[in-house]
Design a protein around this motif. Structure first.
Motif, PDB file in Angstrom:
ATOM      1  N   ASN A 105       8.496   5.679  -8.405  1.00 25.71           N
ATOM      2  CA  ASN A 105       8.854   7.086  -7.987  1.00 25.71           C
ATOM      3  C   ASN A 105       8.098   7.507  -6.724  1.00 25.71           C
ATOM      4  OD1 ASN A 105      10.423   7.376 -10.417  1.00 25.71           O
ATOM      5  ND2 ASN A 105       8.650   8.232 -11.778  1.00 25.71           N
ATOM      6  N   PHE A 106       6.951   6.971  -6.547  1.00 19.30           N
ATOM      7  CA  PHE A 106       5.978   7.134  -5.534  1.00 19.30           C
ATOM      8  C   PHE A 106       6.004   6.043  -4.503  1.00 19.30           C
ATOM      9  CE2 PHE A 106       4.761  10.337  -8.868  1.00 19.30           C
ATOM     10  CZ  PHE A 106       5.270  11.586  -7.977  1.00 19.30           C
ATOM     11  N   GLY A 107       5.578   6.331  -3.056  1.00 17.89           N
ATOM     12  CA  GLY A 107       5.305   5.180  -2.374  1.00 17.89           C
ATOM     13  C   GLY A 107       3.891   4.730  -2.221  1.00 17.89           C
ATOM     14  N   ARG A 108       3.620   4.023  -1.038  1.00 21.09           N
ATOM     15  CA  ARG A 108       2.123   3.731  -1.110  1.00 21.09           C
ATOM     16  C   ARG A 108       1.681   3.892   0.510  1.00 21.09           C
ATOM     17  NH1 ARG A 108      -0.394  -1.323   0.400  1.00 21.09           N
ATOM     18  NH2 ARG A 108      -2.236  -1.688  -0.900  1.00 21.09           N
ATOM     19  N   SER A 109       0.641   4.376   0.775  1.00 22.72           N
ATOM     20  CA  SER A 109       0.093   4.602   2.005  1.00 22.72           C
ATOM     21  C   SER A 109      -0.119   3.264   2.921  1.00 22.72           C
ATOM     22  CB  SER A 109      -1.187   5.269   1.958  1.00 22.72           C
ATOM     23  OG  SER A 109      -1.799   5.430   3.384  1.00 22.72           O
ATOM     24  N   ASP A 110       0.490   3.430   4.050  1.00 26.49           N
ATOM     25  CA  ASP A 110       0.061   1.987   4.739  1.00 26.49           C
ATOM     26  C   ASP A 110      -1.180   1.721   5.250  1.00 26.49           C
ATOM     27  OD1 ASP A 110       3.135   1.597   4.611  1.00 26.49           O
ATOM     28  OD2 ASP A 110       3.375   2.375   6.812  1.00 26.49           O
ATOM     29  N   LEU A 111      -1.974   2.880   5.138  1.00 26.28           N
ATOM     30  CA  LEU A 111      -3.439   2.740   5.270  1.00 26.28           C
ATOM     31  C   LEU A 111      -4.226   1.845   4.405  1.00 26.28           C
ATOM     32  CD1 LEU A 111      -5.876   3.712   7.072  1.00 26.28           C
ATOM     33  CD2 LEU A 111      -5.900   5.515   5.633  1.00 26.28           C
ATOM     34  N   GLU A 112      -3.677   1.640   3.164  1.00 31.57           N
ATOM     35  CA  GLU A 112      -4.484   0.868   2.182  1.00 31.57           C
ATOM     36  C   GLU A 112      -4.208  -0.396   2.721  1.00 31.57           C
ATOM     37  OE1 GLU A 112      -3.640   1.955  -2.156  1.00 31.57           O
ATOM     38  OE2 GLU A 112      -2.413   3.402  -1.242  1.00 31.57           O
ATOM     39  N   ASP A 113      -3.353  -0.971   3.189  1.00 37.99           N
ATOM     40  CA  ASP A 113      -3.456  -2.547   3.833  1.00 37.99           C
ATOM     41  C   ASP A 113      -4.603  -2.899   4.622  1.00 37.99           C
ATOM     42  OD1 ASP A 113      -1.140  -2.640   2.354  1.00 37.99           O
ATOM     43  OD2 ASP A 113       0.405  -2.284   3.710  1.00 37.99           O
ATOM     44  N   ILE A 114      -4.948  -1.878   5.486  1.00 37.44           N
ATOM     45  CA  ILE A 114      -5.851  -2.346   6.570  1.00 37.44           C
ATOM     46  C   ILE A 114      -7.251  -1.876   6.396  1.00 37.44           C
ATOM     47  CG2 ILE A 114      -4.178  -2.744   8.054  1.00 37.44           C
ATOM     48  CD1 ILE A 114      -4.451   0.145   9.308  1.00 37.44           C
ATOM     49  N   VAL A 115      -7.529  -0.917   5.364  1.00 34.71           N
ATOM     50  CA  VAL A 115      -8.699  -0.067   5.327  1.00 34.71           C
ATOM     51  C   VAL A 115      -9.931  -1.200   5.089  1.00 34.71           C
ATOM     52  CG1 VAL A 115      -8.541   0.315   2.854  1.00 34.71           C
ATOM     53  CG2 VAL A 115     -10.075   1.766   4.291  1.00 34.71           C
ATOM     54  N   SER A 116      -9.824  -2.142   4.226  1.00 33.94           N
ATOM     55  CA  SER A 116     -10.879  -3.103   4.001  1.00 33.94           C
ATOM     56  C   SER A 116     -11.271  -3.856   5.227  1.00 33.94           C
ATOM     57  CB  SER A 116     -10.488  -4.059   2.849  1.00 33.94           C
ATOM     58  OG  SER A 116      -9.409  -4.824   3.202  1.00 33.94           O
ATOM     59  N   LEU A 117     -10.177  -4.283   6.059  1.00 33.25           N
ATOM     60  CA  LEU A 117     -10.665  -4.964   7.312  1.00 33.25           C
ATOM     61  C   LEU A 117     -11.162  -4.147   8.394  1.00 33.25           C
ATOM     62  CD1 LEU A 117      -7.036  -6.451   8.009  1.00 33.25           C
ATOM     63  CD2 LEU A 117      -9.118  -7.780   7.304  1.00 33.25           C
ATOM     64  N   ILE A 118     -10.945  -2.772   8.362  1.00 38.66           N
ATOM     65  CA  ILE A 118     -11.740  -1.844   9.091  1.00 38.66           C
ATOM     66  C   ILE A 118     -12.996  -1.680   8.761  1.00 38.66           C
ATOM     67  CG2 ILE A 118     -11.594   0.383  10.119  1.00 38.66           C
ATOM     68  CD1 ILE A 118      -8.677   0.507  10.067  1.00 38.66           C
ATOM     69  N   ASP A 119     -13.090  -1.564   7.341  1.00 37.21           N
ATOM     70  CA  ASP A 119     -14.783  -1.503   6.963  1.00 37.21           C
ATOM     71  C   ASP A 119     -15.510  -2.574   7.176  1.00 37.21           C
ATOM     72  OD1 ASP A 119     -13.958   1.149   5.595  1.00 37.21           O
ATOM     73  OD2 ASP A 119     -13.716   0.112   3.662  1.00 37.21           O
ATOM     74  N   THR A 120     -14.759  -3.658   7.183  1.00 32.21           N
ATOM     75  CA  THR A 120     -15.695  -4.857   7.589  1.00 32.21           C
ATOM     76  C   THR A 120     -16.067  -5.021   9.059  1.00 32.21           C
ATOM     77  OG1 THR A 120     -14.500  -6.125   5.614  1.00 32.21           O
ATOM     78  CG2 THR A 120     -15.606  -7.511   7.271  1.00 32.21           C
ATOM     79  N   MET A 121     -15.088  -4.696   9.775  1.00 37.77           N
ATOM     80  CA  MET A 121     -15.397  -4.313  11.421  1.00 37.77           C
ATOM     81  C   MET A 121     -16.353  -3.350  11.509  1.00 37.77           C
ATOM     82  SD  MET A 121     -11.396  -4.500  12.666  1.00 37.77           S
ATOM     83  CE  MET A 121     -11.884  -4.518  14.357  1.00 37.77           C
ATOM     84  N   GLU A 122     -16.303  -2.169  11.047  1.00 35.10           N
ATOM     85  CA  GLU A 122     -17.504  -1.318  11.137  1.00 35.10           C
ATOM     86  C   GLU A 122     -19.066  -1.907  10.654  1.00 35.10           C
ATOM     87  OE1 GLU A 122     -14.979   3.019  10.609  1.00 35.10           O
ATOM     88  OE2 GLU A 122     -15.906   1.998   8.760  1.00 35.10           O
TER      89      GLU A 122
END
Length: 453
Positions: free
Chosen positions: A214-231
């Motif tokens: 019934n609901f979709g999924r944010s595309d941000l969830e696929d990359i947020v952990s990678l960005i956290d590691t880069m930061e």
């Protein structure tokens, strides 16, 4: 099951069912996730929660570098799919009618916002209505204010729009025939108004989720952990420079007078006894390892999000052919094609509702003509304009393309209708010029004959 039956079965016609429905755990979890995404896009990242530490007997405040790659990648996905307005195709009568509606209702602007919501939060809702001038308009309901009601077959049977303004809560209840507006102003829930609903339930736009149909999924969830590691690694690298890479003077041999170096050592020299040495020692920076980790994380983020590296300044290109450009943007095309499929589902529902609303304006569309209505997406992929024009020229020579289609695909043409009118005007002027030249070459008697004719 209707909305009325739903309220009776699950809430026993309790007058406070609105508050109970909007406070349901499943709704609260979904809304909480939306707020978390909004905070992240606003710059509130995990790295900012990093605590201070003690170093050298003093409190050390570590670097907290925030990288807004997530927002940039989501903006790229939205712009790549919808920055070029949708092109309506089909029967000329139907297309002209829908173009008027799109222009008056500013639907192209709404299309951009819909894709933006779906990409960031996974879903959004659109409600069609008549304004005071009987113009069909579109209202987008924010995901955090949306509370759809589904039956046991995952069919939407009702919808609640709930929001708070100036410490006062409002509820707009949609069913297939009417819209009810409630508020708790004054301390108790009361009815503000009841309105006729001509377009039915709001249109549901959503992408795909593996755990919820019934609901979709944010595309941000696929990359947020990678960005956290880069930061994290970038912040630690800057900290290590300040902690461990400041040179330390080291002297061997006879100790200098008081055992300390002058603060004004810059610009002067040291005289040491025979056999003594002086050096500045520092830790070695393993920048090669950092570069390897950083490039791996960056490329993984681009691959997962389907973002071409050249669009994020991660590569260089010269003048390349159209085929090479398509290869560079393969992943972006695949991601855009998926979003296009989900968007089309909602667009077809929108078309059906607009057709129904046109009947209230005494505008009837033939079913056969209406069935030809469709949309064409034009991705914002960079073009090698020379190759495109050459291909169009070849098609025109063999009669494989109409003038209108040729103009639609011409990278230099923005308004096809206006360009067609200009071409017709140029053709008329050219014919008039030819006729004038022919007339000048005629004898006086021949001219009189033509005038009499």
């Amino acid at each position: 099951m209707s909305l009325k039956e739903y309220v009776q079965e699950f809430y026993g016609n309790d007058p406070g069912w609105l508050q109970k429905e909007t406070n349901d755990v499943s709704h609260n979890q979904r809304i909480r996730k939306i707020f978390d995404i909004q905070d992240y896009l606003d710059g509130k990242h995990k790295i900012l929660n990093k605590k201070s530490e003690m170093y050298g007997g003093k409190e050390f405040h570590p670097r907290k570098i925030v990288l807004q790659y997530g927002k940039q990648i989501l903006n790229f996905q939205v712009s790549y799919l919808i920055s070029n307005p949708l092109t309506l195709s089909g029967s000329e009568k139907v297309v002209n009618e829908f173009k008027k509606i799109y222009k008056k209702g500013k639907f192209h602007r709404q299309d951009f916002k819909i894709i933006n919501y779906v990409t960031k939060y996974g879903h959004c809702f659109e409600y069609l209505y008549f304004d005071e001038n009987r113009i069909i308009k579109s209202k987008l309901i924010k995901p955090e204010n949306s509370y759809p009601i589904f039956n046991d077959e995952n069919e939407m049977i009702g919808f609640i729009e709930h929001y708070t303004s100036n410490a006062v809560s409002y509820w707009n209840i949609y069913d297939n025939n009417k819209v009810l507006r409630y508020t708790n102003r004054g301390g108790s829930i009361s009815l503000l108004g009841e309105y006729r609903n001509v377009s039915g339930l709001p249109i549901h736009y959503h992408n795909q989720s593996e755990v919820d149909d019934n609901f979709g999924r944010s595309d941000l969830e696929d990359i947020v952990s990678l960005i956290d590691t880069m930061e994290d690694i970038l912040s630690k690298l800057v900290d290590s420079y300040h902690k461990f890479h400041t040179p330390i003077p080291v002297i061997t041999g006879q100790q200098i007078t008081d055992g300390a170096l002058s603060n004004d050592i810059a610009g002067t020299g040291l005289t040491l006894e025979d056999g003594s040495t002086f050096s500045l020692e520092t830790s070695k920076l393993d920048y090669q390892s950092f570069q390897t980790i950083w490039k791996t994380l960056m490329q993984s983020m681009l691959d997962v999000s389907g973002t071409p590296s050249v669009s994020m300044n991660q590569g260089t290109t010269a003048n390349i052919a159209e085929v090479s450009i398509k290869m560079l943007y393969t992943l972006a095309d695949m991601r855009a094609a998926q979003n296009e499929i989900y968007f089309r589902d909602g667009l077809y529902d929108r078309f059906d509702k607009i057709k129904l609303m046109l009947e209230y304006l005494n505008v009837s569309l033939d079913d056969e003509d209406y069935d030809t209505l469709d949309v064409v997406f034009q991705y914002a992929r960079p073009l090698n304009e020379s190759d495109v024009i050459n291909n169009l020229q070849v098609l025109a020579k063999i009669g494989g393309i109409s003038l209108k289609s040729l103009l639609e695909r011409n990278p230099y043409i923005v308004d096809v209708v206006q360009e067609l009118e200009r071409l017709k005007g140029s053709k008329r002027n050219k014919n008039d010029t030819v006729n004038e030249r022919m007339k000048d070459n005629l004898t006086e008697n021949e001219s009189k004959v033509i005038e009499n004719v």
